[in-house]
Design a protein around this motif. Structure first.
Motif, PDB file in Angstrom:
ATOM      1  N   GLU A 119      -5.665  -5.808   5.426  1.00  0.00           N
ATOM      2  CA  GLU A 119      -5.197  -6.945   4.637  1.00  0.00           C
ATOM      3  C   GLU A 119      -5.345  -6.679   3.143  1.00  0.00           C
ATOM      4  N   LEU A 120      -6.342  -5.884   2.769  1.00  0.00           N
ATOM      5  CA  LEU A 120      -6.584  -5.562   1.365  1.00  0.00           C
ATOM      6  C   LEU A 120      -5.748  -4.373   0.883  1.00  0.00           C
ATOM      7  N   GLY A 121      -4.949  -3.790   1.777  1.00  0.00           N
ATOM      8  CA  GLY A 121      -4.086  -2.695   1.378  1.00  0.00           C
ATOM      9  C   GLY A 121      -4.658  -1.313   1.618  1.00  0.00           C
ATOM     10  N   PHE A 122      -5.759  -1.212   2.359  1.00  0.00           N
ATOM     11  CA  PHE A 122      -6.397   0.076   2.635  1.00  0.00           C
ATOM     12  C   PHE A 122      -6.182   0.476   4.098  1.00  0.00           C
ATOM     13  N   ASP A 123      -6.174   1.770   4.320  1.00  0.00           N
ATOM     14  CA  ASP A 123      -6.235   2.312   5.676  1.00  0.00           C
ATOM     15  C   ASP A 123      -7.440   3.236   5.717  1.00  0.00           C
ATOM     16  N   LEU A 124      -8.543   2.748   6.306  1.00  0.00           N
ATOM     17  CA  LEU A 124      -9.784   3.510   6.369  1.00  0.00           C
ATOM     18  C   LEU A 124     -10.144   3.772   7.824  1.00  0.00           C
ATOM     19  N   VAL A 125     -10.612   4.969   8.105  1.00  0.00           N
ATOM     20  CA  VAL A 125     -11.079   5.288   9.455  1.00  0.00           C
ATOM     21  C   VAL A 125     -12.411   6.018   9.346  1.00  0.00           C
ATOM     22  N   ARG A 126     -13.230   5.806  10.342  1.00  0.00           N
ATOM     23  CA  ARG A 126     -14.507   6.505  10.367  1.00  0.00           C
ATOM     24  C   ARG A 126     -14.268   7.931  10.879  1.00  0.00           C
ATOM     25  N   SER A 127     -14.614   8.925  10.056  1.00  0.00           N
ATOM     26  CA  SER A 127     -14.367  10.315  10.414  1.00  0.00           C
ATOM     27  C   SER A 127     -15.626  11.043  10.843  1.00  0.00           C
ATOM     28  N   GLY A 128     -16.777  10.373  10.792  1.00  0.00           N
ATOM     29  CA  GLY A 128     -18.029  10.987  11.194  1.00  0.00           C
ATOM     30  C   GLY A 128     -19.138   9.962  11.148  1.00  0.00           C
ATOM     31  N   PRO A 129     -20.337  10.332  11.564  1.00  0.00           N
ATOM     32  CA  PRO A 129     -21.456   9.380  11.536  1.00  0.00           C
ATOM     33  C   PRO A 129     -21.708   8.820  10.142  1.00  0.00           C
ATOM     34  N   GLN A 130     -21.514   9.649   9.112  1.00  0.00           N
ATOM     35  CA  GLN A 130     -21.775   9.221   7.735  1.00  0.00           C
ATOM     36  C   GLN A 130     -20.613   9.593   6.815  1.00  0.00           C
ATOM     37  N   SER A 131     -19.408   9.397   7.281  1.00  0.00           N
ATOM     38  CA  SER A 131     -18.237   9.693   6.451  1.00  0.00           C
ATOM     39  C   SER A 131     -17.064   8.840   6.904  1.00  0.00           C
ATOM     40  N   ILE A 132     -16.167   8.553   5.952  1.00  0.00           N
ATOM     41  CA  ILE A 132     -14.947   7.813   6.239  1.00  0.00           C
ATOM     42  C   ILE A 132     -13.782   8.521   5.555  1.00  0.00           C
ATOM     43  N   SER A 133     -12.592   8.256   6.046  1.00  0.00           N
ATOM     44  CA  SER A 133     -11.381   8.847   5.492  1.00  0.00           C
ATOM     45  C   SER A 133     -10.488   7.739   4.960  1.00  0.00           C
ATOM     46  N   VAL A 134     -10.030   7.910   3.710  1.00  0.00           N
ATOM     47  CA  VAL A 134      -9.143   6.931   3.073  1.00  0.00           C
ATOM     48  C   VAL A 134      -7.720   7.469   3.153  1.00  0.00           C
ATOM     49  N   SER A 173       0.828  -1.200   0.000  1.00  0.00           N
ATOM     50  CA  SER A 173       0.000   0.000   0.000  1.00  0.00           C
ATOM     51  C   SER A 173       0.863   1.250   0.000  1.00  0.00           C
ATOM     52  N   GLN A 174       0.260   2.354  -0.390  1.00  0.00           N
ATOM     53  CA  GLN A 174       0.961   3.632  -0.388  1.00  0.00           C
ATOM     54  C   GLN A 174       0.107   4.674   0.331  1.00  0.00           C
ATOM     55  N   LEU A 175       0.799   5.602   0.994  1.00  0.00           N
ATOM     56  CA  LEU A 175       0.133   6.656   1.755  1.00  0.00           C
ATOM     57  C   LEU A 175      -0.307   7.772   0.814  1.00  0.00           C
ATOM     58  N   LEU A 176      -1.550   8.207   0.929  1.00  0.00           N
ATOM     59  CA  LEU A 176      -2.041   9.329   0.131  1.00  0.00           C
ATOM     60  C   LEU A 176      -1.535  10.636   0.737  1.00  0.00           C
ATOM     61  N   LEU A 177      -1.065  11.539  -0.111  1.00  0.00           N
ATOM     62  CA  LEU A 177      -0.598  12.832   0.380  1.00  0.00           C
ATOM     63  C   LEU A 177      -1.725  13.603   1.057  1.00  0.00           C
ATOM     64  N   VAL A 178      -2.919  13.515   0.449  1.00  0.00           N
ATOM     65  CA  VAL A 178      -4.104  14.159   1.012  1.00  0.00           C
ATOM     66  C   VAL A 178      -5.168  13.076   1.205  1.00  0.00           C
ATOM     67  N   ARG A 231      -4.691   5.152   3.009  1.00  0.00           N
ATOM     68  CA  ARG A 231      -3.787   4.326   2.207  1.00  0.00           C
ATOM     69  C   ARG A 231      -4.583   3.515   1.198  1.00  0.00           C
ATOM     70  N   ILE A 232      -3.969   3.268   0.050  1.00  0.00           N
ATOM     71  CA  ILE A 232      -4.585   2.430  -0.980  1.00  0.00           C
ATOM     72  C   ILE A 232      -3.525   1.487  -1.530  1.00  0.00           C
ATOM     73  N   PRO A 233      -3.916   0.364  -2.170  1.00  0.00           N
ATOM     74  CA  PRO A 233      -2.930  -0.530  -2.784  1.00  0.00           C
ATOM     75  C   PRO A 233      -2.138   0.191  -3.872  1.00  0.00           C
ATOM     76  N   VAL A 234      -0.834  -0.050  -3.908  1.00  0.00           N
ATOM     77  CA  VAL A 234       0.030   0.606  -4.883  1.00  0.00           C
ATOM     78  C   VAL A 234      -0.411   0.306  -6.305  1.00  0.00           C
ATOM     79  N   VAL A 235      -0.771  -0.940  -6.554  1.00  0.00           N
ATOM     80  CA  VAL A 235      -1.096  -1.337  -7.921  1.00  0.00           C
ATOM     81  C   VAL A 235      -2.343  -0.645  -8.449  1.00  0.00           C
ATOM     82  N   LEU A 236      -3.163  -0.089  -7.561  1.00  0.00           N
ATOM     83  CA  LEU A 236      -4.411   0.553  -7.979  1.00  0.00           C
ATOM     84  C   LEU A 236      -4.285   2.077  -8.022  1.00  0.00           C
ATOM     85  N   ASP A 237      -3.069   2.581  -8.013  1.00  0.00           N
ATOM     86  CA  ASP A 237      -2.874   4.025  -8.115  1.00  0.00           C
ATOM     87  C   ASP A 237      -3.450   4.518  -9.446  1.00  0.00           C
TER      88      ASP A 237
END
Length: 593
Positions: free
Chosen positions: A479-494, A451-456, A496-502
């Motif tokens: 395990e799938l290469g993502f770093d997701l966190v819940r940032s609100g009741p109806q929102s999430i923050s991405v 996975s790779q870290l998103l700048l924003v 990290r994503i898999p490198v191959v899917l850039d």
């Protein structure tokens, strides 16, 4: 407002009939299932005018005691369950006690039965839900049910019946599907006084395969794989069609759970994923499959007509089905004959004699094909560790590789080869594309998902339920290469994503993954998206049309096809090779006539 009141039994049964009895085929289904539950080894089904005029089902089962005849047509009266524990472990096809009273309420109905050990048979008649007292009758051990003038007292329902031919077609399809699962029972189907289909009882594996051919067709049996996998208390067996046997419609898909034909979204999803790498877009696989498991692990009481089931361990069942089918399909390499189906060579050897067959094979072109290993590396871009093949295609058939040895190249597109069965034609670009694709997948699997870290970080609006799934399945996303966190009741923050899917549509992919995890408890979206990219890379990195190959290079391609999973189809599901057996070539030139 009108006062609340109890409905009369006749109306209750007619309402139930609206759920259970959709058309004549629904009646046949309920009656045949009752016969099978009664232990019938022979079932005769007579139809007139597509079932609108008459449906008669006769069996040689255990029969019904004379004293039980009135109960047989009473609502929610059954011999198959007696407690909630029984309902939790239903082992019969029927169990609710709704079918017969529902059918009797919308037809002119008669039931004649003689219980095993009884001196005589008894008959009870019902007209539109009104029963007459039972009376003595003549009948052998077993039961016969006649349903005349279906929906005669419900004109609105009767006018929705389709043409006679259409309704009978539904009945025939139903009987065929049941006969696939109940091979120990003989089925006889007639229409308007004429025998339409007779399926004798069978008990050996070869005879079961013959019944499959009789029901679905010889073509399916010649293009399928025999499967029998067990694990975790589950067993999946039957026949699964090769990708090249796919169809424009999903009309040859038979899936039985503990002998019951079902249509289930979880099953459909697992099958679709197993074929994802080898299926032509818009085409449907063909299969006849049987899943066996503890009745306590499947709930059959979730649909009025019992077409659907609910698995108590849905994720386990889904993964088992996918892995079993994927293993079977991945093992179908180019040159391999379908399991337990006679090859063209076997037919030829049987017809002309084994000695004459070997003599004809030894009289081949005798083309020298002893390739240096360096030629393999030149074509395939890797160090080759394959065994050097013999000098020419002669001797016993067992000494000849499945795809044989190359003869020539045609128009810079096709490789022509000779094997033990005759002539082999290979689409060299399609074949090399599959080989390259499988290698890329293996390399990706070996490295894992980086996975790779998103700048924003990317913020996505989702529903509360989807946000909850992200929290609950946090480790699975890692395990799938993502770093997701819940940032609100109806929102999430991405993050990290898999490198191959850039560069891919990350928002859409994340939402699809969340949806899969919410519904099925697992997902292959990342793998599928990665595979799409790898497939594109394989397509551009494979040998192109009009490139001239040397004989050693052609043979290198054939050997790699034989060693590569799923090499019978390219990445888009098209065939990579075809076999033209000697008997077929003989027919083209009218030899032996």
């Amino acid at each position: 407002m009108a006062r609340i009141r109890s409905l009369p039994p006749e109306l209750v049964n007619q309402i139930a009939a609206g759920e259970v009895i959709e058309r004549p085929a629904s009646v046949v289904k309920e009656l045949v299932e009752n016969s099978l539950d009664a232990g019938a080894r022979r079932i005769e089904i007579d139809i007139e005018q597509g079932g609108a005029r008459l449906i008669r089902v006769r069996d040689d089962g255990g029969g019904i005691d004379a004293h039980d005849l009135p109960l047989a047509i009473a609502s929610h009266a059954t011999s198959k369950i007696a407690s909630f524990d029984d309902l939790e472990r239903v082992g019969t096809l029927g169990f609710r006690g709704e079918a017969l009273p529902s059918i009797a309420s919308v037809s002119r109905f008669a039931l004649t039965s003689r219980a095993r050990g009884a001196d005589a048979a008894w008959r009870i008649e019902v007209d539109g839900g009104h029963a007459r007292p039972p009376m003595p009758a003549q009948h052998p051990v077993g039961t016969a049910i006649e349903v005349r003038d279906l929906f005669y007292n419900l004109p609105a329902r009767r006018k929705f019946l389709r043409a006679e031919r259409t309704e009978f077609g539904h009945i025939e399809d139903l009987v065929k599907s049941i006969a696939l699962a109940r091979t120990a029972t003989e089925f006889r189907l007639g229409h308007n006084g004429k025998a339409v289909r007779i399926l004798k009882a069978v008990d050996s594996d070869a005879e079961r395969a013959r019944r499959v051919a009789d029901v679905i067709g010889e073509e399916f049996l010649g293009q399928c794989l025999l499967i029998d996998h067990s694990g975790a208390g589950l067993r999946l067996h039957g026949w699964v069609g090769l990708p090249t046997a796919s169809r424009a419609q999903a009309d040859q898909q038979y899936f039985h759970v503990n002998g019951r034909l079902v249509r289930d979204r979880l099953v459909a999803h697992a099958v679709r994923q197993a074929y994802a790498d080898v299926r032509v877009h818009g085409r449907h696989p063909a299969f006849v499959l049987f899943l066996e498991l503890d009745p306590a692990l499947v709930d059959v009481n979730v649909h009025p007509a019992k077409h659907e089931v609910r698995f108590r361990e849905g994720r386990l069942v889904h993964d088992f089905l996918y892995r079993s089918l994927d293993d079977a399909l991945s093992g179908a390499r180019a040159g391999a004959a379908p399991a337990d189906t006679p090859t063209a060579a076997a037919h030829a050897a049987a017809s002309m004699g084994a000695a004459a067959w070997r003599e004809q094979r030894q009289a081949g072109l005798g083309l020298g094909v002893r390739e240096p290993l360096a030629d393999y590396a030149a074509l395939l871009g890797t160090a080759a560790s394959l065994q050097v093949p013999p000098r020419h295609c002669d001797g016993e058939a067992a000494d000849v590789p499945p795809l044989g040895f190359a003869l020539a190249q045609l128009h810079g597109i096709y490789v022509l080869a000779e094997n033990a069965h005759g002539l082999v034609l290979v689409d060299m670009h399609a074949a090399h594309e599959r080989i390259t694709y499988e290698r890329l997948k293996q390399a990706q699997d070996g490295d894992g998902i980086r996975s790779q870290l998103l700048l924003v970080p990317m913020t996505l609006a989702v529903s509360e339920r989807e946000a909850a799934v992200v929290e609950e399945q946090a480790q699975r996303f890692v395990e799938l290469g993502f770093d997701l966190v819940r940032s609100g009741p109806q929102s999430i923050s991405v993050r990290r994503i898999p490198v191959v899917l850039d560069g891919a549509d990350v928002g859409r992919l994340v939402r699809d993954v969340i949806a899969d995890l919410a519904v099925h408890g697992q997902t292959r979206r990342v793998e599928e998206s990665t595979n799409e990219l790898l497939a594109t890379m394989a397509c551009h990195g494979s040998v192109r049309a009009n490139r001239r190959l040397t004989l050693p290079e052609m043979n290198a391609l054939l050997r790699e096809m034989e060693a590569t999973e799923r090499s019978g189809q390219c990445n888009h599901g098209r065939p990579t090779w075809v076999q033209l057996p000697i008997p077929e070539l003989d027919r083209l030139f009218l030899r032996g006539r």
